[in-house]
Design a protein around this motif. Structure first.
Motif, PDB file in Angstrom:
ATOM      1  N   SER A  69       0.829  -1.200  -0.086  1.00 26.36           N
ATOM      2  CA  SER A  69       0.067   0.136  -0.138  1.00 26.36           C
ATOM      3  C   SER A  69       0.848   1.151  -0.083  1.00 26.36           C
ATOM      4  N   PRO A  70       1.590   1.475  -1.025  1.00 21.83           N
ATOM      5  CA  PRO A  70       2.754   2.672  -1.037  1.00 21.83           C
ATOM      6  C   PRO A  70       1.839   3.844  -1.178  1.00 21.83           C
ATOM      7  N   VAL A  71       2.603   4.668  -0.216  1.00 25.23           N
ATOM      8  CA  VAL A  71       2.451   6.266   0.011  1.00 25.23           C
ATOM      9  C   VAL A  71       3.229   7.175  -1.107  1.00 25.23           C
ATOM     10  N   THR A  72       2.724   7.990  -1.866  1.00 18.76           N
ATOM     11  CA  THR A  72       3.498   8.851  -2.832  1.00 18.76           C
ATOM     12  C   THR A  72       3.590  10.336  -2.219  1.00 18.76           C
ATOM     13  N   GLU A  73       4.506  10.854  -2.734  1.00 23.71           N
ATOM     14  CA  GLU A  73       4.668  12.494  -2.419  1.00 23.71           C
ATOM     15  C   GLU A  73       3.535  13.411  -2.630  1.00 23.71           C
ATOM     16  N   GLU A  74       2.611  12.906  -3.540  1.00 27.46           N
ATOM     17  CA  GLU A  74       1.328  13.455  -3.799  1.00 27.46           C
ATOM     18  C   GLU A  74       0.504  13.327  -2.919  1.00 27.46           C
ATOM     19  N   ASP A  75       0.286  11.943  -2.237  1.00 28.39           N
ATOM     20  CA  ASP A  75      -0.396  11.733  -1.027  1.00 28.39           C
ATOM     21  C   ASP A  75      -0.207  12.641   0.314  1.00 28.39           C
ATOM     22  N   VAL A  76       1.238  12.701   0.356  1.00 33.62           N
ATOM     23  CA  VAL A  76       1.627  13.630   1.538  1.00 33.62           C
ATOM     24  C   VAL A  76       1.088  14.972   1.175  1.00 33.62           C
ATOM     25  N   ARG A  77       1.580  15.487   0.189  1.00 35.63           N
ATOM     26  CA  ARG A  77       1.281  16.982  -0.196  1.00 35.63           C
ATOM     27  C   ARG A  77      -0.251  17.053   0.010  1.00 35.63           C
TER      28      ARG A  77
END
Length: 268
Positions: A69-77
């Motif tokens: 279930s990867p987390v992306t930089e866009e998810d963090v932003r």
């Protein structure tokens, strides 16, 4: 290591923890479904040169928790925009919830606040489990642990990694604010893949997953004068049935203390 770990439950829930047939179950609650708004609060231990750099590091660390279930930089932003100061906590709780559930216990079966909060105004039960039996359910020894209470959230980014065998995940999942210290909580951290899915979700939208606990782990049961008598009778009969393998000697009654705001065991 403590000898007995206690679970506060409603009268209805006590009947599934102490079933008439088969072993009992306890819910392995995902961190995102726990009731403390500061649950999974974490902090970054140093200042980044820019927001994008911090987003990259957080995305990588959170993905390490569950690569499926990867987390992306866009998810963090996006989380920064949606959740403000809570964004790191929100991301960590949601990511941990894709993989782990928590079963909470305490070492204090008499606490009046906990009777009020967790047993429907004192009308339920407290079930005592043999701590050694609960430890055997854990995949490894450090996944049954006392909660560490403090005044500041623990750091999420450090030289140590977020995957076993060298992991700070158990520590992050068993840290709470000092204001909760009265609960004297212990936590069993379990992989959701090792639990029983019910196909039902809670009010947070989190799936309800169960951990099976052998009946012989039940070594003590308490109730109060507010507990429905028919529920007490049902639990008493189940504990007394030899084929159920319970080790508790029957439910013990708690009454209001005559000297303080609290409970004490009724004379036998």
């Amino acid at each position: 290591m403590v000898a007995i770990l206690y679970k506060y439950v409603s009268a209805e829930r006590a009947l599934t923890c102490n079933p008439e047939a088969g072993d009992g179950t306890l819910r392995a609650t995902q961190p995102a479904a726990l009731n403390d708004p500061f649950e999974c609060a974490v902090r970054t231990p140093y200042v980044f040169r820019d927001e994008a750099a911090e987003n990259r590091e957080l995305a990588k660390a959170l993905t390490d928790i569950n690569e499926k279930s990867p987390v992306t930089e866009e998810d963090v932003r996006r989380a920064r925009e949606e959740h403000g100061s809570l964004f790191t906590r929100q991301l960590f709780a949601e990511q941990a919830s894709t993989r782990f559930g928590i079963v909470s216990f305490t070492t204090d079966p008499h606490h009046p606040l906990m009777w009020s909060h967790y047993t429907a105004d004192g009308s339920g039960f407290v079930i005592g489990y043999d701590a050694a039996a609960i430890r055997r359910i854990a995949a490894q020894e450090d996944l049954l642990r006392a909660v560490q209470y403090g005044n500041a959230p623990p750091p999420i980014l450090d030289p140590i990694v977020l995957v076993w065998p060298e992991s700070n995940l158990p520590g992050l999942l068993s840290a709470k604010g000092e204001h909760w210290s009265f609960e004297q909580e212990w936590r069993l951290i379990v992989e959701l893949s090792r639990t029983i899915g019910t196909g039902v979700s809670d009010r947070h939208g989190q799936p309800i997953n169960l951990v099976q606990v052998p009946n012989e782990a039940v070594v003590r049961v308490y109730y109060t004068e507010r507990t429905p008598p028919d529920s007490v009778d049902m639990v008493r009969n189940r504990l007394a049935a030899n084929n159920n393998r319970y080790r508790a000697d029957g439910p013990r009654k708690l009454i209001l203390s005559s000297t303080s705001y609290g409970y004490e065991e009724a004379p036998t």
